[in-house]
Write a protein that holds these residues in place. Sequence first.
Motif, PDB file in Angstrom:
ATOM      1  N   ASN A 194     -51.662 -59.292 -20.635  1.00 10.74           N
ATOM      2  CA  ASN A 194     -51.549 -59.009 -22.067  1.00 10.74           C
ATOM      3  C   ASN A 194     -52.689 -58.120 -22.547  1.00 10.74           C
ATOM      4  O   ASN A 194     -52.488 -57.197 -23.349  1.00 10.74           O
ATOM      5  CB  ASN A 194     -51.533 -60.313 -22.870  1.00 10.74           C
ATOM      6  N   ARG A 195     -53.902 -58.394 -22.059  1.00 11.84           N
ATOM      7  CA  ARG A 195     -55.051 -57.591 -22.453  1.00 11.84           C
ATOM      8  C   ARG A 195     -54.870 -56.143 -22.020  1.00 11.84           C
ATOM      9  O   ARG A 195     -55.076 -55.209 -22.804  1.00 11.84           O
ATOM     10  CB  ARG A 195     -56.333 -58.167 -21.848  1.00 11.84           C
ATOM     11  N   ALA A 196     -54.459 -55.954 -20.755  1.00  7.18           N
ATOM     12  CA  ALA A 196     -54.249 -54.606 -20.232  1.00  7.18           C
ATOM     13  C   ALA A 196     -53.136 -53.892 -20.997  1.00  7.18           C
ATOM     14  O   ALA A 196     -53.239 -52.702 -21.319  1.00  7.18           O
ATOM     15  CB  ALA A 196     -53.924 -54.669 -18.745  1.00  7.18           C
TER      16      ALA A 196
ATOM     17  N   MET B  19     -53.037 -52.538 -36.356  1.00  4.59           N
ATOM     18  CA  MET B  19     -52.830 -53.645 -35.419  1.00  4.59           C
ATOM     19  C   MET B  19     -51.335 -53.900 -35.209  1.00  4.59           C
ATOM     20  O   MET B  19     -50.885 -54.197 -34.103  1.00  4.59           O
ATOM     21  CB  MET B  19     -53.522 -54.898 -35.934  1.00  4.59           C
ATOM     22  N   GLU B  20     -50.577 -53.778 -36.267  1.00  7.07           N
ATOM     23  CA  GLU B  20     -49.130 -54.006 -36.167  1.00  7.07           C
ATOM     24  C   GLU B  20     -48.485 -52.984 -35.231  1.00  7.07           C
ATOM     25  O   GLU B  20     -47.635 -53.331 -34.407  1.00  7.07           O
ATOM     26  CB  GLU B  20     -48.497 -53.916 -37.553  1.00  7.07           C
ATOM     27  N   ALA B  21     -48.899 -51.736 -35.338  1.00 12.09           N
ATOM     28  CA  ALA B  21     -48.340 -50.692 -34.483  1.00 12.09           C
ATOM     29  C   ALA B  21     -48.702 -50.929 -33.019  1.00 12.09           C
ATOM     30  O   ALA B  21     -47.883 -50.706 -32.121  1.00 12.09           O
ATOM     31  CB  ALA B  21     -48.843 -49.326 -34.941  1.00 12.09           C
ATOM     32  N   ILE B  22     -49.920 -51.393 -32.777  1.00  9.90           N
ATOM     33  CA  ILE B  22     -50.357 -51.663 -31.399  1.00  9.90           C
ATOM     34  C   ILE B  22     -49.556 -52.805 -30.797  1.00  9.90           C
ATOM     35  O   ILE B  22     -49.093 -52.731 -29.654  1.00  9.90           O
ATOM     36  CB  ILE B  22     -51.869 -51.969 -31.364  1.00  9.90           C
TER      37      ILE B  22
ATOM     38  N   ALA C 152     -47.066 -52.508 -27.593  1.00 11.21           N
ATOM     39  CA  ALA C 152     -47.325 -53.322 -26.393  1.00 11.21           C
ATOM     40  C   ALA C 152     -46.207 -54.318 -26.122  1.00 11.21           C
ATOM     41  O   ALA C 152     -46.137 -54.889 -25.030  1.00 11.21           O
ATOM     42  CB  ALA C 152     -48.646 -54.065 -26.545  1.00 11.21           C
ATOM     43  N   GLY C 153     -45.355 -54.552 -27.100  1.00  7.11           N
ATOM     44  CA  GLY C 153     -44.260 -55.505 -26.916  1.00  7.11           C
ATOM     45  C   GLY C 153     -44.716 -56.948 -26.949  1.00  7.11           C
ATOM     46  O   GLY C 153     -44.141 -57.807 -26.287  1.00  7.11           O
ATOM     47  N   VAL C 154     -45.763 -57.223 -27.740  1.00  5.52           N
ATOM     48  CA  VAL C 154     -46.250 -58.595 -27.885  1.00  5.52           C
ATOM     49  C   VAL C 154     -46.324 -58.929 -29.366  1.00  5.52           C
ATOM     50  O   VAL C 154     -46.282 -58.042 -30.231  1.00  5.52           O
ATOM     51  CB  VAL C 154     -47.640 -58.793 -27.237  1.00  5.52           C
TER      52      VAL C 154
END
Length: 210
Positions: free
Chosen positions: A19-21, A41-44, A48-50
Amino acid sequence: MGAQDDTTAITERSDAARNRARLLGAAGRLVAEHGAERVTMEAIAKEAGVGKATLFRRFGDRGGLLLALFAEAEADFQEVCRSGPPPLGPGAPAKDRLTAFGCAIIERIAGETDLSTALARQLPRERRYVSETADIYHRHVSTLLCEAGADGDCDMLAHALLTFLNIDAVDHLRHDRNVDAARLQATWADLVRRVVPHGTDPEPHSASAL
C-alpha cells in the motif's frame, strides 16, 4: 497458534508495504503531471486504488505524504554522494566533494524539473528542516568539513553552510535579488575555500560521509 499469528503479522506487513509503495507511486505520478501544489489527498487515493482512510492512516496528512515522497526522491542523489563518481562521490579530496555537493544542490534548486525541489517547496518548514533528509545532509557536510581539516566546530559550521543551500535562501536570492545559479555556485565554492583555506586531506577518502 503462534505460527499462524506470525504468518498473519507477515501478511499485514507485506500488505502495508504494498500500500505504501502504491500510494507513493501514485503521488509521484500525479505530482510529476500536475505539480505538487495541485495534488490532493483524494486524488492520490483514487489514483492508487485505495481508500482515503488508508492514505491518512499511513502518512497522517498531506505533509507527511509529501515528506515521504521527498525522502524517496532524494534517495538517488544521496546514493550518488555515497558511492557515485568523484568529486560528488568518494575518490576525491573532502574539500572538492564539499564544493561539488553544494554546487549540485544549487543546480537542482535552480532547475525547473527537479521533483525533490517541487516537493520541498510544498513542505512546511518545520518538516523540511527537521527531517531524516536534513539530518543526512548535515552529517555529510559536517563529516567532509572534519576530513578536510576545517578549523572550528564542524557541527555548527555545517549548519551555517547549509543555511546558504536551503531552498528559501536560494529562491530569494534568485528571484528577489536576481542572482543567477552560476554566481551562487561560485559563492558556495568561495565559502568552502574560506572555511577550509588549506585543508589537511592529502588522500581521497573511499568511505562515504552519508
